[in-house]
Design a protein around this motif. Structure first.
Motif, PDB file in Angstrom:
ATOM      1  N   ILE A 842     -68.990  12.472  54.251  1.00  0.00           N
ATOM      2  CA  ILE A 842     -69.358  12.910  55.438  1.00  0.00           C
ATOM      3  C   ILE A 842     -68.210  14.838  55.357  1.00  0.00           C
ATOM      4  O   ILE A 842     -68.409  14.970  56.474  1.00  0.00           O
ATOM      5  CB  ILE A 842     -68.525  12.595  56.502  1.00  0.00           C
ATOM      6  N   GLN A 843     -67.628  15.432  54.467  1.00  0.00           N
ATOM      7  CA  GLN A 843     -66.517  16.847  54.347  1.00  0.00           C
ATOM      8  C   GLN A 843     -65.680  16.527  55.498  1.00  0.00           C
ATOM      9  O   GLN A 843     -65.964  17.577  56.570  1.00  0.00           O
ATOM     10  CB  GLN A 843     -68.099  17.929  54.133  1.00  0.00           C
ATOM     11  N   GLY A 844     -65.183  15.354  55.497  1.00  0.00           N
ATOM     12  CA  GLY A 844     -64.067  15.565  56.271  1.00  0.00           C
ATOM     13  C   GLY A 844     -62.585  14.985  55.894  1.00  0.00           C
ATOM     14  O   GLY A 844     -62.814  14.267  54.722  1.00  0.00           O
ATOM     15  N   GLY A 845     -62.094  14.390  57.065  1.00  0.00           N
ATOM     16  CA  GLY A 845     -60.802  13.859  56.385  1.00  0.00           C
ATOM     17  C   GLY A 845     -60.698  12.478  57.560  1.00  0.00           C
ATOM     18  O   GLY A 845     -61.031  13.551  58.831  1.00  0.00           O
ATOM     19  N   GLY A 846     -58.851  12.182  57.986  1.00  0.00           N
ATOM     20  CA  GLY A 846     -58.295  11.687  59.172  1.00  0.00           C
ATOM     21  C   GLY A 846     -57.080  10.926  58.623  1.00  0.00           C
ATOM     22  O   GLY A 846     -56.966  10.822  56.890  1.00  0.00           O
ATOM     23  N   GLY A 847     -57.122   9.494  59.279  1.00  0.00           N
ATOM     24  CA  GLY A 847     -56.153   8.744  59.033  1.00  0.00           C
ATOM     25  C   GLY A 847     -55.894   7.520  59.820  1.00  0.00           C
ATOM     26  O   GLY A 847     -56.538   7.910  61.025  1.00  0.00           O
ATOM     27  N   GLY A 848     -54.334   7.360  59.886  1.00  0.00           N
ATOM     28  CA  GLY A 848     -54.197   6.089  60.804  1.00  0.00           C
ATOM     29  C   GLY A 848     -53.102   5.664  60.146  1.00  0.00           C
ATOM     30  O   GLY A 848     -52.438   5.892  59.530  1.00  0.00           O
ATOM     31  N   GLN A 849     -53.483   3.811  60.716  1.00  0.00           N
ATOM     32  CA  GLN A 849     -52.881   3.026  60.468  1.00  0.00           C
ATOM     33  C   GLN A 849     -53.215   2.353  58.997  1.00  0.00           C
ATOM     34  O   GLN A 849     -54.643   2.267  59.134  1.00  0.00           O
ATOM     35  CB  GLN A 849     -51.697   2.076  61.783  1.00  0.00           C
ATOM     36  N   PRO A 850     -52.272   1.298  59.028  1.00  0.00           N
ATOM     37  CA  PRO A 850     -52.886   0.285  57.101  1.00  0.00           C
ATOM     38  C   PRO A 850     -53.905  -0.395  58.048  1.00  0.00           C
ATOM     39  O   PRO A 850     -54.895  -1.038  56.833  1.00  0.00           O
ATOM     40  CB  PRO A 850     -51.341  -0.440  56.915  1.00  0.00           C
ATOM     41  N   PHE A 851     -54.124  -0.693  59.439  1.00  0.00           N
ATOM     42  CA  PHE A 851     -54.444  -1.680  59.710  1.00  0.00           C
ATOM     43  C   PHE A 851     -55.905  -1.306  60.381  1.00  0.00           C
ATOM     44  O   PHE A 851     -57.185  -1.772  60.982  1.00  0.00           O
ATOM     45  CB  PHE A 851     -54.524  -3.001  60.746  1.00  0.00           C
ATOM     46  N   PHE A 852     -56.220   0.439  60.841  1.00  0.00           N
ATOM     47  CA  PHE A 852     -57.066   1.184  61.551  1.00  0.00           C
ATOM     48  C   PHE A 852     -56.530   2.559  61.387  1.00  0.00           C
ATOM     49  O   PHE A 852     -55.953   2.908  61.836  1.00  0.00           O
ATOM     50  CB  PHE A 852     -56.154   0.503  63.247  1.00  0.00           C
ATOM     51  N   ALA A 853     -58.093   2.910  61.410  1.00  0.00           N
ATOM     52  CA  ALA A 853     -57.495   4.525  60.918  1.00  0.00           C
ATOM     53  C   ALA A 853     -59.188   5.544  60.932  1.00  0.00           C
ATOM     54  O   ALA A 853     -60.304   4.500  60.995  1.00  0.00           O
ATOM     55  CB  ALA A 853     -57.496   4.547  59.510  1.00  0.00           C
ATOM     56  N   THR A 854     -58.835   6.159  61.279  1.00  0.00           N
ATOM     57  CA  THR A 854     -60.594   6.563  62.169  1.00  0.00           C
ATOM     58  C   THR A 854     -60.829   8.599  60.991  1.00  0.00           C
ATOM     59  O   THR A 854     -59.192   8.814  60.172  1.00  0.00           O
ATOM     60  CB  THR A 854     -60.913   7.281  63.362  1.00  0.00           C
ATOM     61  N   ALA A 855     -61.449   8.848  60.726  1.00  0.00           N
ATOM     62  CA  ALA A 855     -62.067   9.692  60.173  1.00  0.00           C
ATOM     63  C   ALA A 855     -62.922  10.775  60.951  1.00  0.00           C
ATOM     64  O   ALA A 855     -64.848  10.274  61.119  1.00  0.00           O
ATOM     65  CB  ALA A 855     -62.516   9.641  58.749  1.00  0.00           C
ATOM     66  N   GLY A 856     -62.951  12.430  60.583  1.00  0.00           N
ATOM     67  CA  GLY A 856     -63.877  13.191  61.389  1.00  0.00           C
ATOM     68  C   GLY A 856     -64.776  13.953  60.979  1.00  0.00           C
ATOM     69  O   GLY A 856     -63.709  14.095  59.084  1.00  0.00           O
ATOM     70  N   GLY A 857     -65.784  14.005  60.546  1.00  0.00           N
ATOM     71  CA  GLY A 857     -66.736  15.192  59.107  1.00  0.00           C
ATOM     72  C   GLY A 857     -67.375  15.712  60.061  1.00  0.00           C
ATOM     73  O   GLY A 857     -67.230  16.923  61.320  1.00  0.00           O
ATOM     74  N   LYS A 858     -68.634  17.102  58.824  1.00  0.00           N
ATOM     75  CA  LYS A 858     -68.953  17.462  59.417  1.00  0.00           C
ATOM     76  C   LYS A 858     -70.830  17.297  59.240  1.00  0.00           C
ATOM     77  O   LYS A 858     -71.772  17.660  59.157  1.00  0.00           O
ATOM     78  CB  LYS A 858     -68.674  19.470  58.719  1.00  0.00           C
ATOM     79  N   ASP A 859     -71.188  16.215  57.622  1.00  0.00           N
ATOM     80  CA  ASP A 859     -71.908  16.287  56.958  1.00  0.00           C
ATOM     81  C   ASP A 859     -72.408  14.567  57.402  1.00  0.00           C
ATOM     82  O   ASP A 859     -72.375  13.782  56.933  1.00  0.00           O
ATOM     83  CB  ASP A 859     -71.734  16.568  55.731  1.00  0.00           C
ATOM     84  N   ILE A 860     -73.523  15.002  58.667  1.00  0.00           N
ATOM     85  CA  ILE A 860     -73.468  13.839  59.138  1.00  0.00           C
ATOM     86  C   ILE A 860     -75.328  13.315  58.103  1.00  0.00           C
ATOM     87  O   ILE A 860     -74.713  11.172  57.737  1.00  0.00           O
ATOM     88  CB  ILE A 860     -74.841  13.985  60.300  1.00  0.00           C
ATOM     89  N   LEU A 861     -75.332  13.699  57.050  1.00  0.00           N
ATOM     90  CA  LEU A 861     -76.167  13.387  55.499  1.00  0.00           C
ATOM     91  C   LEU A 861     -75.085  12.720  54.802  1.00  0.00           C
ATOM     92  O   LEU A 861     -76.141  11.434  53.900  1.00  0.00           O
ATOM     93  CB  LEU A 861     -76.747  13.844  54.726  1.00  0.00           C
ATOM     94  N   GLY A 862     -74.201  12.532  54.604  1.00  0.00           N
ATOM     95  CA  GLY A 862     -73.333  11.759  53.659  1.00  0.00           C
ATOM     96  C   GLY A 862     -72.710  10.455  54.281  1.00  0.00           C
ATOM     97  O   GLY A 862     -72.293   9.552  53.769  1.00  0.00           O
ATOM     98  N   ILE A 863     -73.166   9.387  55.907  1.00  0.00           N
ATOM     99  CA  ILE A 863     -72.984   8.391  56.258  1.00  0.00           C
ATOM    100  C   ILE A 863     -73.723   7.518  55.013  1.00  0.00           C
ATOM    101  O   ILE A 863     -72.321   6.515  55.367  1.00  0.00           O
ATOM    102  CB  ILE A 863     -73.110   8.678  57.674  1.00  0.00           C
ATOM    103  N   PRO A 864     -74.341   7.388  54.675  1.00  0.00           N
ATOM    104  CA  PRO A 864     -74.668   6.739  54.064  1.00  0.00           C
ATOM    105  C   PRO A 864     -74.093   6.410  52.572  1.00  0.00           C
ATOM    106  O   PRO A 864     -73.878   4.808  52.199  1.00  0.00           O
ATOM    107  CB  PRO A 864     -76.364   6.599  53.626  1.00  0.00           C
ATOM    108  N   GLN A 865     -73.695   7.072  52.297  1.00  0.00           N
ATOM    109  CA  GLN A 865     -72.770   7.073  50.727  1.00  0.00           C
ATOM    110  C   GLN A 865     -72.002   6.325  51.384  1.00  0.00           C
ATOM    111  O   GLN A 865     -70.714   5.720  50.634  1.00  0.00           O
ATOM    112  CB  GLN A 865     -72.976   8.499  50.670  1.00  0.00           C
ATOM    113  N   ALA A 866     -71.087   6.969  52.167  1.00  0.00           N
ATOM    114  CA  ALA A 866     -69.442   6.803  52.988  1.00  0.00           C
ATOM    115  C   ALA A 866     -69.962   4.880  53.285  1.00  0.00           C
ATOM    116  O   ALA A 866     -69.141   3.991  52.420  1.00  0.00           O
ATOM    117  CB  ALA A 866     -69.197   6.696  54.032  1.00  0.00           C
TER     118      ALA A 866
END
Length: 876
Positions: A842-866
């Motif tokens: 989704i042309q983005g990045g993120g991070g968090g903890q080993p059991f919970f993490a989030t990532a934001g991005g720019k390309d909504i069309l990439g959700i299916p591939q993710a």
């Protein structure tokens, strides 16, 4: 002999020879466009060598703080690796401006070294210039003959142009030099190789300690040499190297100049500095300690002189030096917390007697360094994560040089640390690719800043220029000299000097004047005014048709008045801040132009809204009092200070100064000011914020800018009323709207939580088992907070859940990864690493903890591939 005594004896010796002892100029140069830092002892005397000023004495001596980390003189990469190069160092020097020459300079140097300091003559060598057919400069027979009366001829060596012809720069005064070298090797080593063969060959124990430069020539723009009207002497002796010789040690770092710093580093880090390392590991620790001990001196003195670390110019150089020290501590001394700032106290105790600014500014230095350390250590931590991403994307065992350069250029991650980590992981770095990317960037930077300067065409010989701008805006002038400069950025410009100019040159934070140069035949725009080597230069895009005609120089009155208004308001605000916040407040930088004023000052907390209002009220009260300008020109510096004038750290003041007084505000200042505070009209603070640890910045406006500010505010209020449908009470209407919005938000949160709970059952039925893991990757119609709530709700169902939820609120894609803690440990899964990989879709990045993490991005069309890629982590 202690270093303090060595310094004292040098100054007393030359005082006995009729030299005036002057203090060190600031290490940071604020009003010299050709240099960022004082890089040699002679830098503060350039105008005298060029004939643009008259020194207070024909014989001067001092010890000058120097910094060599940029430009022609750059020793940074050698610092710490060897034991005799430094970033900041002291240059002991004596000067003759058209007075004595080679005989006296050489005899006094020899007398001081061998009779006062008692250095054994048998460990000294000297060099003289061998001459150059190319330059048409003969062998320096005079210096050679003088030395023959003092030292045996076999200890006099001939040096080439590189080693024994000193130049200020590509243009300007220059001449042959005679160096004194010392050989402090053991007798056994001397028996193997003669010291003659090691002079100027980078041997750590055969080093130059003193250079006597005989200024005889001027280098012209075409490269040719012409004789100077007067001959000068410029000498420089490395203080740290001299201490090494006199204290009988084999390294500058073993002297008492550095030993207190090294002992403190050892105590803090529990690392051990060894004079002779037994292996590579010990030597790495030695290098790291030397780097830190050296670099903290440069950084601390620069900050004390007013230069804060930043991302541009001199500030970038200081930040780079400090980060190099931090990185060595991080890598080789295993320091993960700030500690270098603690060395400031050692410096203050050690050098505060000779350089009082380091003691008076100690707390500022500590706070700035500590904040920079903490910030860069976070950057290193982030860089390590980014490097992990680069490694995971590398298919082969060689990491792209371009990727490594991006880490270096964008995030400040040191390339040597990248290479070290890659070696530890059995990867290689494409060094050629990195070097290519670095070269391309330097080429772009060099092209943007490249400037070539022609020689001066002198119409009126001598230094005839006078500034009349305190009293006049219009004046009859004649051009005394001019030259052209070519810049990649600005094209061809001309620098013109007048005999009497009303134009104020950029300096002291105030921008240079603009205006016109005219006569009955033509009008030429003056686009800027600057000062260099005591010459006021007016920049134009064209030369007058007849350069020796009579002209009228006319300053733009409106711009001058606005700058003067802002400058005078700056003085009043300085007094207000010291009155309201405390006398610890000191100016640390300023900018005064026609549009606004910017003021940096020392203070260790946010200035509250109430305090800012008090500052505004204080300044406006002084405006309403209609205080007249009380100006005193050409009064002795010490007298002005004794009478209450404030002098700023990091500024270079002459023997005679100008004092500006508005009521209780009294400061030394060469800038332009209003005749009465009523001319400021009104003062308004626009913003306040932090620029560095312990440094705050206020931006403010005066006069017509305040009128425009209030006009804009009135217009904005009218538009708000229109949007609110012209309520009788606008504030009440806005408060009501905020209350309604808050209620709706709460209702929405409740609805979303209900929606998440309803989805829980639906999604629980969609879980599928893969390799013993309950897996689900799907898109849900929730916001990010709702997705988090849903993930934790589903997580309560079992201990082997691997969940990936995608949301697309306001067309902004977000991925949420939840892994049961037990599963994460059992299957070696890490939500933070996984979400970074999925985030690429989704042309983005993120991070968090080993059991919970989030990532934001720019390309909504990439959700299916993710979502599709998520299952791969379990299938592996």
């Amino acid at each position: 002999m202690k270093s303090q005594e060595i310094r004292k004896q040098f100054l007393e010796f030359f005082q006995s020879k009729g030299h005036l002892i002057v203090p060190s100029a600031p290490i940071v140069l604020k009003d010299d466009p050709t240099l960022m830092f004082n890089n040699s002892g002679m830098a503060q005397f350039k105008e005298y060598f060029l004939g643009n000023g008259t020194p207070k004495s024909k014989r001067i001596a001092d010890t000058q703080k120097c910094l060599r980390v940029s430009g022609k003189h750059n020793d940074l990469e050698e610092v710490g690796i060897d034991t005799y190069h430094h970033t900041m160092f002291e240059m002991l020097g004596n000067w003759s401006f058209g007075d004595y020459f080679k005989k006296e300079a050489i005899h006094w140097a020899w007398e001081l070294l061998t009779e006062v300091y008692k250095i054994d003559k048998d460990i000294l060598y000297v060099t003289v210039f061998e001459g150059s057919e190319e330059e048409n400069v003969p062998f320096d027979q005079e210096a050679f003959d003088i030395w023959k009366t003092l030292i045996s001829e076999d200890r006099i060596l001939l040096g080439n142009k590189k080693d024994n012809f000193w130049e200020m720069g590509d243009q300007g005064p220059c001449g042959p030099c005679s160096e004194i070298h010392v050989d402090i090797r053991s007798g056994e080593e001397k028996a193997k190789v003669s010291g003659r063969d090691l002079v100027n060959n980078d041997h750590p124990h055969v080093v130059e300690i003193w250079n006597n430069v005989f200024m005889e020539f001027n280098r012209k723009a075409d490269g040719s040499l012409e004789k100077l009207p007067a001959r000068h002497v410029d000498t420089g002796m490395g203080f740290e190297r001299l201490c090494m010789v006199l204290q009988g040690v084999q390294s500058n770092y073993d002297t008492d100049v550095f030993s207190p710093l090294i002992e403190k580093i050892e105590k803090i880090t529990r690392a051990k500095y060894t004079i002779k390392a037994k292996d590579d590991e010990e030597e790495k620790i030695n290098i790291a300690i030397r780097v830190i001990a050296d670099h903290v001196r440069a950084v601390a003195f620069a900050i004390a002189d007013g230069q804060l670390p930043s991302n541009t110019g001199a500030g970038y150089v200081i930040r780079r030096i400090l980060r190099r020290a931090i990185r060595y501590g991080f890598t080789f001394l295993n320091t993960k917390e700030p500690f270098i700032y603690q060395l400031a106290e050692v410096l203050a105790d050690q050098m505060g007697g000779s350089f009082p600014e380091i003691r008076l500014q100690q707390h500022l230095v500590q706070n700035v360094i500590r904040e920079e350390e903490a910030s860069f250590l976070r950057t290193l931590d982030q860089g390590l994560q980014l490097l992990e991403n680069v490694i995971s994307d590398t298919k082969e065992k060689t990491v792209s040089g371009q990727k490594a350069f991006e880490l270096y250029d964008t995030f400040g991650f040191p390339i040597d640390l990248t290479a070290l980590i890659l070696r530890e992981r059995n990867y290689e770095l494409d060094e050629d690719g990195f070097d290519k990317a670095m070269f391309e960037q330097k080429t772009r930077s060099r092209a943007a800043s490249e400037v070539s300067t022609d020689d001066w065409t002198i119409l009126v010989p001598g230094n005839t220029e006078t500034f009349v701008g305190y009293d006049l805006l219009v004046n009859e002038v004649k051009i005394t000299r001019y030259r052209s400069i070519d810049s990649k950025k600005d094209g061809r410009l001309y620098q013109i000097v007048f005999d009497h100019t009303p134009f104020y040159p950029e300096g002291g934070g105030q921008v240079g004047d603009k205006g016109t140069l005219l006569n009955e035949n033509e009008t030429i725009e003056i686009i800027d005014t600057k000062k260099e080597n005591n010459l006021i230069m007016h920049l134009t895009k064209q030369l007058p048709t007849v350069v020796n005609a009579a002209f009228i120089a006319k300053v733009d009155k409106r711009l001058r008045q606005d700058s003067a208004s802002n400058h005078s308001a700056t003085h009043l605000m300085h007094l207000a801040l010291r009155s309201i916040l405390g006398t610890h407040v000191e100016q640390k930088g300023s900018l005064v132009n026609p549009n606004y004023l910017r003021f940096d000052f020392s203070h260790f907390a946010k200035v509250t809204d109430e305090q800012l209002k008090q500052v505004e009220d204080f300044v406006n009260a002084r405006i309403q009092e209609q205080l007249p300008l009380e100006e005193r020109r050409n009064i002795p510096f010490q007298q002005a200070v004794d009478e209450g004038a404030m002098a700023l750290f990091g500024e270079k003041y002459g023997d005679s100064v100008r004092a500006i007084k508005f009521g209780n505000s009294v400061e030394l200042c060469g800038g332009i000011h209003v005749k009465n505070t009523a001319d400021i009209w009104h003062f308004k603070i626009i913003s306040e914020g932090a620029v560095a640890a312990g440094i705050r910045r206020i931006e403010a406006i005066t006069s017509d800018a305040v009128k425009q500010y209030y006009n804009n505010q009135e217009k904005a209020l009218a538009e708000i009323k229109l949007v609110l449908k012209n309520p009788q009470d606008s504030i009440k209407a806005v408060v009501s709207l905020q209350d309604e919005n808050a209620k709706l938000k709460k209702q929405l949160e409740v609805l979303l939580k209900d929606k998440a709970r309803n989805l829980k059952g639906e999604l629980a039925s969609q879980l599928e088992e893969i390799n013993g893991v309950q897996f689900l990757a799907t898109q849900v119609d929730l916001n990010a907070e709702g997705a988090k709530d849903l993930a934790y709700e589903l997580g309560n169902l079992g201990k082997n859940l691997f969940l990936v939820l995608a949301t697309a609120e306001n067309d902004k894609p977000m991925l949420t990864v939840y892994i049961s803690k037990e599963l994460a440990a059992a299957k070696n899964l890490n939500a933070s690493q996984i979400v970074r990989e999925l985030g690429k879709h989704i042309q983005g990045g993120g991070g968090g903890q080993p059991f919970f993490a989030t990532a934001g991005g720019k390309d909504i069309l990439g959700i299916p591939q993710a979502l599709e890629a998520a299952a791969g982590f379990i299938n592996k």
